[in-house]
Design a protein around this motif. Structure first.
Motif, PDB file in Angstrom:
ATOM      1  N   UNK A  77     -26.173   4.505 -44.427  1.00 15.53           N
ATOM      2  CA  UNK A  77     -24.978   3.952 -44.770  1.00 15.53           C
ATOM      3  C   UNK A  77     -24.581   2.844 -44.044  1.00 15.53           C
ATOM      4  N   UNK A  78     -25.217   2.606 -42.718  1.00 16.34           N
ATOM      5  CA  UNK A  78     -24.716   1.660 -41.830  1.00 16.34           C
ATOM      6  C   UNK A  78     -25.142   0.047 -42.114  1.00 16.34           C
ATOM      7  N   UNK A  79     -26.583   0.266 -42.492  1.00 16.71           N
ATOM      8  CA  UNK A  79     -27.360  -0.817 -42.513  1.00 16.71           C
ATOM      9  C   UNK A  79     -26.752  -1.594 -43.802  1.00 16.71           C
ATOM     10  N   UNK A  80     -26.647  -1.024 -45.065  1.00 19.14           N
ATOM     11  CA  UNK A  80     -25.905  -1.793 -46.087  1.00 19.14           C
ATOM     12  C   UNK A  80     -24.617  -2.106 -45.920  1.00 19.14           C
ATOM     13  N   UNK A  81     -23.786  -1.465 -45.243  1.00 17.91           N
ATOM     14  CA  UNK A  81     -22.494  -1.909 -44.946  1.00 17.91           C
ATOM     15  C   UNK A  81     -22.250  -3.286 -44.205  1.00 17.91           C
ATOM     16  N   UNK A  82     -23.309  -3.243 -43.209  1.00 22.82           N
ATOM     17  CA  UNK A  82     -23.357  -4.364 -42.451  1.00 22.82           C
ATOM     18  C   UNK A  82     -24.480  -5.408 -42.484  1.00 22.82           C
ATOM     19  N   UNK A  83     -24.888  -5.391 -43.987  1.00 23.01           N
ATOM     20  CA  UNK A  83     -25.911  -6.199 -44.396  1.00 23.01           C
ATOM     21  C   UNK A  83     -25.881  -7.461 -44.043  1.00 23.01           C
ATOM     22  N   UNK A  84     -24.831  -8.294 -44.547  1.00 19.40           N
ATOM     23  CA  UNK A  84     -24.793  -9.740 -44.116  1.00 19.40           C
ATOM     24  C   UNK A  84     -24.747 -10.027 -42.810  1.00 19.40           C
ATOM     25  N   UNK A  85     -23.974  -9.132 -41.993  1.00 11.12           N
ATOM     26  CA  UNK A  85     -23.873  -9.284 -40.466  1.00 11.12           C
ATOM     27  C   UNK A  85     -25.291  -8.984 -39.853  1.00 11.12           C
ATOM     28  N   UNK A  86     -26.228  -8.176 -40.263  1.00  7.18           N
ATOM     29  CA  UNK A  86     -27.625  -8.182 -39.866  1.00  7.18           C
ATOM     30  C   UNK A  86     -28.371  -9.071 -40.190  1.00  7.18           C
ATOM     31  N   UNK A  87     -28.315  -9.676 -41.152  1.00 10.07           N
ATOM     32  CA  UNK A  87     -29.228 -10.825 -41.765  1.00 10.07           C
ATOM     33  C   UNK A  87     -28.676 -11.886 -41.086  1.00 10.07           C
ATOM     34  N   UNK A  88     -27.398 -12.145 -40.935  1.00  8.61           N
ATOM     35  CA  UNK A  88     -27.115 -13.407 -39.752  1.00  8.61           C
ATOM     36  C   UNK A  88     -27.722 -13.320 -38.358  1.00  8.61           C
ATOM     37  N   UNK A  89     -27.496 -12.155 -37.923  1.00  7.17           N
ATOM     38  CA  UNK A  89     -28.288 -11.872 -36.774  1.00  7.17           C
ATOM     39  C   UNK A  89     -29.532 -12.365 -36.549  1.00  7.17           C
ATOM     40  N   UNK A  90     -30.447 -11.888 -37.516  1.00 12.79           N
ATOM     41  CA  UNK A  90     -31.759 -11.845 -37.261  1.00 12.79           C
ATOM     42  C   UNK A  90     -32.358 -13.147 -37.673  1.00 12.79           C
ATOM     43  N   UNK A  91     -31.664 -14.042 -38.560  1.00 16.15           N
ATOM     44  CA  UNK A  91     -31.963 -15.325 -39.259  1.00 16.15           C
ATOM     45  C   UNK A  91     -32.376 -16.268 -37.906  1.00 16.15           C
ATOM     46  N   UNK A  92     -31.764 -16.366 -37.256  1.00 20.92           N
ATOM     47  CA  UNK A  92     -32.322 -17.604 -36.027  1.00 20.92           C
ATOM     48  C   UNK A  92     -33.522 -17.314 -35.403  1.00 20.92           C
ATOM     49  N   UNK A  93     -33.971 -15.853 -35.349  1.00 17.01           N
ATOM     50  CA  UNK A  93     -35.240 -15.640 -34.626  1.00 17.01           C
ATOM     51  C   UNK A  93     -36.443 -15.443 -35.763  1.00 17.01           C
ATOM     52  N   UNK A  94     -36.009 -15.604 -37.059  1.00 18.21           N
ATOM     53  CA  UNK A  94     -37.114 -15.454 -38.151  1.00 18.21           C
ATOM     54  C   UNK A  94     -37.810 -16.729 -38.195  1.00 18.21           C
ATOM     55  N   UNK A  95     -39.117 -16.749 -38.522  1.00 13.74           N
ATOM     56  CA  UNK A  95     -39.871 -17.974 -38.876  1.00 13.74           C
ATOM     57  C   UNK A  95     -39.964 -18.395 -40.379  1.00 13.74           C
ATOM     58  N   UNK A  96     -39.451 -17.409 -41.271  1.00 11.57           N
ATOM     59  CA  UNK A  96     -39.288 -17.571 -42.730  1.00 11.57           C
ATOM     60  C   UNK A  96     -37.999 -17.058 -43.100  1.00 11.57           C
ATOM     61  N   UNK A  97     -37.707 -17.390 -44.386  1.00 12.48           N
ATOM     62  CA  UNK A  97     -36.509 -16.611 -45.121  1.00 12.48           C
ATOM     63  C   UNK A  97     -36.634 -15.298 -45.173  1.00 12.48           C
ATOM     64  N   UNK A  98     -35.530 -14.577 -45.379  1.00 17.60           N
ATOM     65  CA  UNK A  98     -35.426 -13.114 -45.689  1.00 17.60           C
ATOM     66  C   UNK A  98     -36.053 -12.827 -47.002  1.00 17.60           C
ATOM     67  N   UNK A  99     -35.874 -13.677 -48.050  1.00 13.23           N
ATOM     68  CA  UNK A  99     -36.644 -13.258 -49.189  1.00 13.23           C
ATOM     69  C   UNK A  99     -37.977 -13.531 -49.208  1.00 13.23           C
ATOM     70  N   UNK A 100     -38.608 -14.210 -48.241  1.00  8.79           N
ATOM     71  CA  UNK A 100     -40.363 -14.176 -48.067  1.00  8.79           C
ATOM     72  C   UNK A 100     -40.711 -13.087 -47.107  1.00  8.79           C
ATOM     73  N   UNK A 101     -40.043 -12.080 -46.382  1.00  6.00           N
ATOM     74  CA  UNK A 101     -40.323 -11.118 -45.841  1.00  6.00           C
ATOM     75  C   UNK A 101     -40.766  -9.965 -46.775  1.00  6.00           C
TER      76      UNK A 101
END
Length: 152
Positions: free
Chosen positions: A60-84
């Motif tokens: 329940x926590x991951x979906x509730x915080x989904x946008x926050x988690x994705x924002x936190x990860x994005x700066x260290x990713x080498x591709x977009x979330x959609x490409x993972x």
């Protein structure tokens, strides 16, 4: 499943993470309600050796915080979330969720558990990618803990 000191056994937490990964993958793929997925997983799996509370928190926590988690990860990713790969993305979200919300779990354990998840459920070398991303993310989310560990 609890140890004598009232803390869950590491194996019970590992099983909770494994089921949470599968349940979140299912949620991501078919958008069923989290409650129905949770009920299905509890009915279809032997939960006697699973930290059910932790499974619930992650599920329940991951979906509730989904946008926050994705924002936190994005700066260290080498591709977009959609490409993972969906399994990699789910494992990264669980790892990021634990780094942010579960300071009682050492960051090295969080990284190792995410690696083990993708070794079991992901593509052949995806564990290397997960390790690299979470290793970059940990100092951003747990700077003090990472610094003190690296000073040793």
């Amino acid at each position: 499943m609890k140890q004598e000191n009232n803390r869950p056994k590491p194996s019970a937490r590992r099983k909770a993470r494994q089921l949470a990964l599968q349940a979140l993958y299912q949620w991501q793929m078919n958008q069923a309600s989290l409650m129905s997925i949770e009920l299905q997983f509890k009915a279809d799996n032997d939960m006697s050796k699973v930290d059910e509370g932790y499974f619930h928190l992650i599920l329940h926590g991951v979906p509730r915080q989904l946008s926050h988690l994705d924002e936190a990860m994005s700066p260290v990713l080498d591709r977009s979330l959609e490409q993972l790969d969906p399994v990699e993305l789910t494992a990264l979200r669980i790892g990021c969720y634990e780094l942010i919300n579960h300071k009682d779990v050492p960051y090295r354990v969080v990284i190792n558990e995410a690696i083990e998840l993708v070794k079991r459920f992901g593509a052949q070398d995806s564990h290397r990618y997960i390790n690299g991303i979470l290793d970059k993310l940990a100092p951003r989310l747990r700077a003090e803990e990472v610094r003190s560990y690296r000073k040793r």
